[in-house]
Motif scaffolding. Structure first.
Motif, short mmCIF file in Angstrom:
data_model
loop_
_atom_site.label_atom_id
_atom_site.label_comp_id
_atom_site.label_asym_id
_atom_site.label_seq_id
_atom_site.Cartn_x
_atom_site.Cartn_y
_atom_site.Cartn_z
N LEU A 94 -4.80 20.63 -17.54
CA LEU A 94 -4.46 21.11 -16.20
C LEU A 94 -3.22 20.42 -15.62
N GLN A 95 -2.87 19.27 -16.14
CA GLN A 95 -1.70 18.56 -15.64
C GLN A 95 -0.48 18.75 -16.53
N GLU A 96 -0.56 19.70 -17.47
CA GLU A 96 0.56 19.98 -18.34
C GLU A 96 1.40 21.15 -17.81
N ALA A 97 2.71 20.99 -17.85
CA ALA A 97 3.60 22.06 -17.44
C ALA A 97 3.37 23.28 -18.33
N GLY A 98 3.22 24.43 -17.72
CA GLY A 98 3.02 25.65 -18.48
C GLY A 98 1.60 26.15 -18.49
N VAL A 99 0.65 25.38 -17.93
CA VAL A 99 -0.74 25.81 -17.96
C VAL A 99 -1.00 26.99 -17.04
N VAL A 100 -0.15 27.17 -16.03
CA VAL A 100 -0.31 28.33 -15.13
C VAL A 100 0.34 29.52 -15.82
N ARG A 101 -0.47 30.42 -16.33
CA ARG A 101 0.03 31.54 -17.12
C ARG A 101 -1.04 32.61 -17.22
N ARG A 102 -0.58 33.81 -17.48
CA ARG A 102 -1.53 34.92 -17.65
C ARG A 102 -1.95 35.05 -19.11
N ASP A 103 -1.00 34.97 -20.02
CA ASP A 103 -1.29 35.14 -21.45
C ASP A 103 -1.67 33.79 -22.03
N ILE A 104 -2.95 33.62 -22.38
CA ILE A 104 -3.40 32.32 -22.87
C ILE A 104 -3.56 32.29 -24.39
N VAL A 154 -8.18 29.58 -10.67
CA VAL A 154 -9.22 29.70 -11.69
C VAL A 154 -8.68 29.20 -13.03
N TYR A 155 -9.39 28.27 -13.62
CA TYR A 155 -9.08 27.77 -14.95
C TYR A 155 -10.10 28.34 -15.93
N VAL A 156 -9.63 29.02 -16.98
CA VAL A 156 -10.52 29.56 -18.00
C VAL A 156 -10.23 28.92 -19.35
N TRP A 157 -11.26 28.82 -20.18
CA TRP A 157 -11.09 28.37 -21.57
C TRP A 157 -12.25 28.91 -22.40
N HIS A 158 -11.98 29.10 -23.67
CA HIS A 158 -13.03 29.55 -24.59
C HIS A 158 -12.60 29.28 -26.03
N VAL A 163 -13.45 27.07 -10.80
CA VAL A 163 -12.75 27.57 -9.62
C VAL A 163 -12.40 26.39 -8.72
N TYR A 164 -11.15 26.36 -8.28
CA TYR A 164 -10.65 25.32 -7.38
C TYR A 164 -10.18 25.96 -6.07
N PRO A 165 -10.15 25.20 -4.98
CA PRO A 165 -9.71 25.77 -3.70
C PRO A 165 -8.28 26.30 -3.74
N ASP A 166 -7.42 25.63 -4.51
CA ASP A 166 -6.03 26.06 -4.59
C ASP A 166 -5.40 25.45 -5.84
N LEU A 167 -4.17 25.86 -6.12
CA LEU A 167 -3.49 25.40 -7.33
C LEU A 167 -3.23 23.90 -7.30
N ALA A 168 -2.85 23.37 -6.15
CA ALA A 168 -2.54 21.94 -6.07
C ALA A 168 -3.73 21.09 -6.47
N ARG A 169 -4.91 21.50 -6.07
CA ARG A 169 -6.09 20.71 -6.42
C ARG A 169 -6.54 20.97 -7.86
N ALA A 170 -6.24 22.15 -8.38
CA ALA A 170 -6.57 22.42 -9.78
C ALA A 170 -5.75 21.55 -10.71
N THR A 171 -4.48 21.40 -10.42
CA THR A 171 -3.57 20.65 -11.29
C THR A 171 -3.42 19.20 -10.86
N GLY A 172 -4.05 18.83 -9.76
CA GLY A 172 -3.90 17.48 -9.25
C GLY A 172 -5.03 16.53 -9.55
N GLY A 173 -6.02 16.97 -10.32
CA GLY A 173 -7.10 16.08 -10.71
C GLY A 173 -8.33 16.14 -9.83
N ASP A 174 -8.35 17.05 -8.84
CA ASP A 174 -9.53 17.18 -7.99
C ASP A 174 -10.67 17.87 -8.75
#
Length: 269
Positions: A88-98, A133-137, A188-199
Motif C-alpha cells: 500500500l505504500q508503494e508508488a503505483g499501487v493505485v490502479r485499475r488493472d491489477i 478499496v484495496y483488493v488482493w487474491h 475498505v479505508y475512509p480515504d486514499l490517504a489513510r489507505a496508503t498512510g498505514g492506518d
C-alpha cells in the motif's frame, strides 16, 4: 512461478488472526468506521436511493441487503504492512488493472479475464464516494504475490470510490486452492490517504464466487488443479463462508471467454 504444494494456512478463521485483529489496527478501525459513517450521512445527496447498486453486463445488478458486510480474516498474505510486506505504500499501487506487477517488478498474472465491480455504501445503503478499496487474491495456480511468489506484486491494487461509491478492477479469476472456496480479499479505508498512510482498514472482508461460474472457469487451461480442490470444499464448510455467504456472494455477468464481471455491494460501518 511458485505453486503451493499443500493447503494454505491462509484464512484459518478468526482464531488464527485474533491477536492481530485485537491489536492497534482493529482499535483504529473501529474509530475510523464511526467517522466514515457519520461523514457519509452528512454529505450524501438527498435524492440518492436507499441502496447502492453495482452495474454489470446488460444493466444494473440487484443490490444486496442492507447491514454491514461481515468482517473476515485478512489471512497471512495481506501485503498491507500488518505482517511484513506493505504494497500500500508503494508508488503505483493505485490502479485499475491489477494483472501486471508494478514498480521494479515485472510479470503478468494470466487467467480468465475478470472485472471486480464493488459499490461501497454505509450500512444504511448510502453511497460513500472517496472511500478507498484495496483488493488482493491468488493467481490461477493458487499462489499469492509477495509471499508464495516473492518477486511479484501482481493481483493487488487500490481504487478510490467514485460519486456512486463504485470501484472497478481488471483482474483474472482466482484459483481454488486446497481448503478454501474461491474468493477475493478486500479492505475498505475512509480515504486514499489513510489507505496508503498505514492506518487501519475500517472493514476487512471477502467476496465469494458462485459454484456454477467456478466450474466453467476451471474447465479452462491453466486451472487444472482447481477442479479437484473445488470438489473438496463447499460454501457450507469453508472456514470463512460457513456461517453465511449471502451478502458476500458475487452477482455474476459475462462469460469466461469474453470476460466475467463479479459485482458486490459492500456496506461498511
Amino acid at each position: 512461478m511458485t505453486t503451493p504444494s499443500g493447503p494454505h494456512d491462509h484464512d484459518a478463521g478468526l482464531r488464527a488472526d485474533l491477536p492481530r485483529l485485537l491489536g492497534r489496527r482493529r482499535a483504529l478501525a473501529l474509530l475510523g468506521g464511526a467517522g466514515l459513517a457519520g461523514l457519509a450521512a452528512a454529505c450524501a445527496p438527498p435524492d440518492r436511493p436507499g441502496r447502492g447498486e453495482a452495474g454489470g453486463p446488460g444493466g444494473a445488478v440487484e443490490s444486496g441487503s442492507p447491514g454491514e458486510i461481515p468482517q473476515e480474516t485478512a489471512g497471512p498474505f495481506p501485503g498491507d504492512g500488518s505482517n511484513g510486506p506493505n504494497v500500500l505504500q508503494e508508488a503505483g499501487v493505485v490502479r485499475r488493472d491489477i494483472r501486471p506487477s508494478f514498480g521494479a517488478l515485472t510479470g503478468v498474472a494470466e487467467g480468465a479475464p475478470l472485472t471486480l465491480d464493488l459499490t461501497v455504501t454505509s450500512a444504511a445503503g448510502v453511497a460513500l464516494p472517496g472511500a478507498a478499496v484495496y483488493v488482493w487474491h491468488c493467481d490461477r495456480s493458487g499462489a499469492y504475490s509477495l509471499y508464495d511468489v516473492a518477486d511479484q506484486n501482481y493481483l493487488r491494487g487500490v481504487q478510490v470510490a467514485d460519486r456512486d461509491g463504485r470501484v472497478t478492477f481488471t483482474s483474472i479469476f482466482p484459483a481454488a486452492y486446497a481448503g478454501r472456496w474461491p474468493h477475493v480479499h478486500f479492505e475498505v479505508y475512509p480515504d486514499l490517504a489513510r489507505a496508503t498512510g498505514g492506518d487501519a482498514a475500517i472493514t476487512t472482508s471477502q467476496l465469494a464466487f458462485p459454484e456454477s461460474v467456478c466450474r466453467q472457469v476451471y474447465a479452462l487451461s491453466g486451472y487444472e488443479d482447481s477442479t479437484g480442490n473445488l470438489d473438496d470444499v463447499t460454501l457450507t464448510d469453508d472456514t470463512v463462508f460457513a456461517d453465511g455467504v449471502d451478502s458476500q456472494l458475487a452477482r455474476m455477468g459475462g462469460d469466461p471467454a469474453t470476460g466475467l464481471v463479479a459485482a458486490l455491494t459492500v456496506p461498511v460501518v
